[in-house]
Design a protein around this motif. Structure first.
Motif, PDB file in Angstrom:
ATOM      1  N   ASN A   1       0.864  -1.184   0.000  1.00 41.50           N
ATOM      2  CA  ASN A   1       0.000   0.000   0.000  1.00 41.50           C
ATOM      3  C   ASN A   1       0.896   1.228   0.000  1.00 41.50           C
ATOM      4  O   ASN A   1       1.710   1.411   0.909  1.00 41.50           O
ATOM      5  N   LEU A   2       0.775   2.045  -1.033  1.00 43.41           N
ATOM      6  CA  LEU A   2       1.514   3.296  -1.122  1.00 43.41           C
ATOM      7  C   LEU A   2       0.528   4.453  -1.182  1.00 43.41           C
ATOM      8  O   LEU A   2      -0.601   4.292  -1.643  1.00 43.41           O
ATOM      9  N   GLY A   3       0.955   5.607  -0.732  1.00 40.79           N
ATOM     10  CA  GLY A   3       0.071   6.762  -0.778  1.00 40.79           C
ATOM     11  C   GLY A   3       0.651   7.932  -0.020  1.00 40.79           C
ATOM     12  O   GLY A   3       1.809   7.921   0.404  1.00 40.79           O
TER      13      GLY A   3
ATOM     14  N   GLY B   1       7.299  15.285   0.077  1.00 40.13           N
ATOM     15  CA  GLY B   1       7.846  14.343  -0.894  1.00 40.13           C
ATOM     16  C   GLY B   1       8.747  13.296  -0.285  1.00 40.13           C
ATOM     17  O   GLY B   1       9.115  12.332  -0.963  1.00 40.13           O
ATOM     18  N   ASP B   2       9.129  13.439   0.994  1.00 39.84           N
ATOM     19  CA  ASP B   2       9.922  12.408   1.663  1.00 39.84           C
ATOM     20  C   ASP B   2       9.132  11.105   1.719  1.00 39.84           C
ATOM     21  O   ASP B   2       7.912  11.112   1.925  1.00 39.84           O
TER      22      ASP B   2
ATOM     23  N   VAL C   1       4.275   8.815   1.401  1.00 40.63           N
ATOM     24  CA  VAL C   1       4.955  10.039   0.968  1.00 40.63           C
ATOM     25  C   VAL C   1       4.376  11.209   1.760  1.00 40.63           C
ATOM     26  O   VAL C   1       3.154  11.361   1.852  1.00 40.63           O
ATOM     27  N   VAL C   2       5.246  12.027   2.330  1.00 38.99           N
ATOM     28  CA  VAL C   2       4.791  13.185   3.109  1.00 38.99           C
ATOM     29  C   VAL C   2       4.186  14.215   2.164  1.00 38.99           C
ATOM     30  O   VAL C   2       4.861  14.732   1.267  1.00 38.99           O
TER      31      VAL C   2
ATOM     32  N   THR D   1       2.771  14.517  -8.792  1.00 39.44           N
ATOM     33  CA  THR D   1       4.187  14.882  -8.898  1.00 39.44           C
ATOM     34  C   THR D   1       5.013  14.197  -7.824  1.00 39.44           C
ATOM     35  O   THR D   1       6.090  13.633  -8.104  1.00 39.44           O
ATOM     36  N   MET D   2       4.528  14.207  -6.592  1.00 33.51           N
ATOM     37  CA  MET D   2       5.259  13.573  -5.494  1.00 33.51           C
ATOM     38  C   MET D   2       5.328  12.061  -5.676  1.00 33.51           C
ATOM     39  O   MET D   2       6.382  11.440  -5.463  1.00 33.51           O
TER      40      MET D   2
END
Length: 288
Positions: free
Chosen positions: A73-75, A87-88, A175-176, A192-193
């Motif tokens: 799970n990414l987000g 973006g970190d 991603v922050v 973009t991030m």
């Protein structure tokens, strides 16, 4: 067979574009995209939605197939730490469901290009430090202590995924996107991030799990079968059943050539009944 779960389209879009994945036709509620043996699922926001999406997706596959599948799970996530740059990227090493107070501990990804790890807390509503934002859950400084990242899906994903997939196959990365100012992120900023992070993660995600041995069915037998059936109008269910029969044959006859129907028989298929009889006869030959 890797799979990615996202809450919203803007998170998934760079991955869909890079993979050139297409939506699959299925009877379920959630959007599932596929490119060969790679899958991307978009669930909608919230831990319940993503948990249901995991369950729906998992039931497409056999237990053996799920045991070989990498599921992430990414987000995006909000950060309480002003030193975290937008973006970190962080892997979650502890996930807490705020409502139930249950903790989950994903395994570490030791060889990732991204080495930062932190804790993640999953809330039922968007979180902010700004007490004037009515659409958000506002938290004071005391309540934000010991919290690093916040989201709305992590715990739901991990709890559901752990019911169907081995724990070592599951990972959550975030991603922050903000520092809890109480503003919804613009879709183009999220894209973009996520695109920037994807460039470093894409090959990692596609790489087979190191503890899963190569499947000769996928790498040797199935490409030959696919070439043979390319002009046959088999449904996805028929293809799925055929692959199971091929796997059954290979387990019993590891060194034999796969049996195929006679090539001229393909030209005599005039109806759905002909195709079904042809298909059933072929599957029978794989089970003797």
């Amino acid at each position: 067979m890797p799979a990615l779960f996202f809450a919203i389209l803007s998170e998934a879009k760079p991955w869909l574009t890079k993979l050139d994945a297409k939506p699959i036709s299925h009877s379920g509620k959630f959007r599932i995209f596929q490119k060969e043996n790679h899958y991307i699922v978009i669930s909608g926001t919230g831990k319940l939605s993503i948990a249901l999406a995991v369950s729906e997706f998992a039931h497409i596959f056999t237990k053996t197939e799920r045991n070989q599948m990498k599921v992430w799970n990414l987000g995006i996530a909000g950060s309480t730490n002003s030193e975290h740059t937008l973006g970190d990227f962080f892997w979650a090493n502890k996930i807490t469901d705020v409502s139930s107070q249950r903790d989950f501990y994903p395994d570490r990804i030791l060889n990732s290009k991204f080495q930062k790890e932190t804790n993640l807390k999953t809330f039922d509503r968007p979180v902010t430090k700004d007490h004037t934002k009515d659409r958000f859950l506002s938290l004071n400084e005391n309540e934000l202590q010991n919290i690093s990242l916040v989201d709305m899906e992590g715990s739901g994903f991990f709890e559901a995924a752990s019911l169907y997939f081995p724990l070592e196959n599951i990972a959550v990365g975030k991603v922050v996107s903000d520092h809890l100012e109480g503003n919804f992120c613009k879709a183009e900023d999220v894209e973009t991030m996520m695109a920037k992070t994807m460039e470093g993660l894409f090959d990692e995600w596609k790489t087979p799990l190191p503890w899963v041995s190569a499947d000769p069915i996928e790498s040797i037998d199935w490409p030959i079968v696919e070439s043979f059936i390319q002009n046959l109008r088999l449904t996805e269910t028929m293809k799925h059943d055929l692959k199971k029969s091929v796997r059954f044959y290979r387990l019993r006859h590891p060194h034999s050539q796969l049996p195929f129907p006679e090539e001229p028989d393909k030209s005599n298929l005039k109806s759905k009944t002909d195709l079904k009889n042809y298909f059933d006869k072929w599957r029978h030959s794989l089970h003797v």
